[in-house]
Motif scaffolding. Structure first.
Motif, short mmCIF file in Angstrom:
data_model
loop_
_atom_site.label_atom_id
_atom_site.label_comp_id
_atom_site.label_asym_id
_atom_site.label_seq_id
_atom_site.Cartn_x
_atom_site.Cartn_y
_atom_site.Cartn_z
N ARG A 30 -84.58 77.50 -76.68
CA ARG A 30 -85.96 77.30 -77.12
C ARG A 30 -85.99 76.32 -78.27
NH1 ARG A 30 -86.97 83.34 -79.49
NH2 ARG A 30 -84.76 83.69 -79.63
N SER A 31 -87.18 75.80 -78.52
CA SER A 31 -87.34 74.87 -79.63
C SER A 31 -88.74 74.97 -80.22
CB SER A 31 -87.07 73.43 -79.18
OG SER A 31 -88.07 72.98 -78.29
N LEU A 32 -88.83 74.63 -81.48
CA LEU A 32 -90.09 74.59 -82.22
C LEU A 32 -90.09 73.30 -83.02
CD1 LEU A 32 -89.87 78.18 -83.73
CD2 LEU A 32 -91.38 77.49 -81.86
N ARG A 33 -91.26 72.74 -83.24
CA ARG A 33 -91.33 71.53 -84.04
C ARG A 33 -92.55 71.57 -84.94
NH1 ARG A 33 -91.62 66.40 -80.77
NH2 ARG A 33 -92.01 65.59 -82.82
N ASN A 34 -92.49 70.79 -86.00
CA ASN A 34 -93.66 70.67 -86.86
C ASN A 34 -94.10 69.21 -86.90
OD1 ASN A 34 -92.06 69.28 -88.71
ND2 ASN A 34 -92.02 70.91 -90.22
N ASP A 35 -95.19 68.95 -87.61
CA ASP A 35 -95.74 67.59 -87.67
C ASP A 35 -94.92 66.65 -88.53
OD1 ASP A 35 -97.80 68.40 -86.02
OD2 ASP A 35 -99.13 68.91 -87.69
N ALA A 36 -94.00 67.16 -89.31
CA ALA A 36 -93.19 66.33 -90.21
C ALA A 36 -91.93 65.78 -89.53
CB ALA A 36 -92.81 67.12 -91.45
N GLY A 37 -91.74 66.08 -88.25
CA GLY A 37 -90.57 65.57 -87.54
C GLY A 37 -89.38 66.50 -87.53
N LEU A 38 -89.56 67.74 -88.02
CA LEU A 38 -88.47 68.71 -87.96
C LEU A 38 -88.55 69.50 -86.65
CD1 LEU A 38 -88.42 70.18 -91.58
CD2 LEU A 38 -86.88 68.47 -90.59
N ILE A 39 -87.39 69.67 -86.03
CA ILE A 39 -87.32 70.39 -84.77
C ILE A 39 -86.24 71.46 -84.92
CG2 ILE A 39 -86.90 70.21 -82.29
CD1 ILE A 39 -87.53 67.08 -82.86
N VAL A 40 -86.60 72.69 -84.60
CA VAL A 40 -85.66 73.81 -84.67
C VAL A 40 -85.32 74.21 -83.24
CG1 VAL A 40 -85.32 76.20 -85.43
CG2 VAL A 40 -86.70 74.63 -86.81
N THR A 41 -84.02 74.34 -82.97
CA THR A 41 -83.59 74.72 -81.62
C THR A 41 -82.65 75.90 -81.68
OG1 THR A 41 -81.65 73.27 -81.64
CG2 THR A 41 -83.71 72.31 -80.82
N GLU A 42 -82.61 76.63 -80.59
CA GLU A 42 -81.60 77.66 -80.37
C GLU A 42 -80.80 77.21 -79.16
OE1 GLU A 42 -81.03 82.39 -79.34
OE2 GLU A 42 -83.02 81.48 -79.19
#
Length: 112
Positions: A67-79
């Motif tokens: 899975r992944s999540l992202r914000n408007d600042a260009g950060l992306i979190v993944t598992e």
């Protein structure tokens, strides 16, 4: 998710180091955080050396994005999980089409 990460993940699993390298910022920084240890890799050459060495010791390793999540600042979190059951949570900072920073939390095969 993000075109740069999609390309990076595909290149890594294919061991296409030319494509992978082209997607790294020249001053990329990769922080690896494991149980009790932290190491920081600075620069494109050091990043590639560390990555290639990892696959020399585990040539059959391949990972899948859970899975992944992202914000408007260009950060992306993944598992991510590899075919040996090892899990990591990674935070990617992508700027101008290049990977600028990565924080990789190595959770091992006991992650729940």
């Amino acid at each position: 998710m993000n075109d740069v990460l999609d390309e990076l993940f595909a290149a890594e699993n294919a061991r296409d180091w030319t494509t992978f390298r082209a997607l790294l910022h020249p001053e990329v920084e990769w922080t690896l955080i494991g149980s009790g240890t932290t190491s920081v890799v600075h620069g494109r050459d050091a990043y590639m050396n560390r990555l290639e060495a990892t696959y020399e010791s585990a040539p059959d390793a391949e990972f899948t994005l859970r899975r992944s999540l992202r914000n408007d600042a260009g950060l992306i979190v993944t598992e991510l999980i590899d075919n040996h059951g090892n899990v990591s949570v990674d935070v990617f900072d992508v700027r101008n089409g290049l990977l600028r920073r990565e924080w990789e939390f190595l959770l091992g095969d006991g992650a729940r």
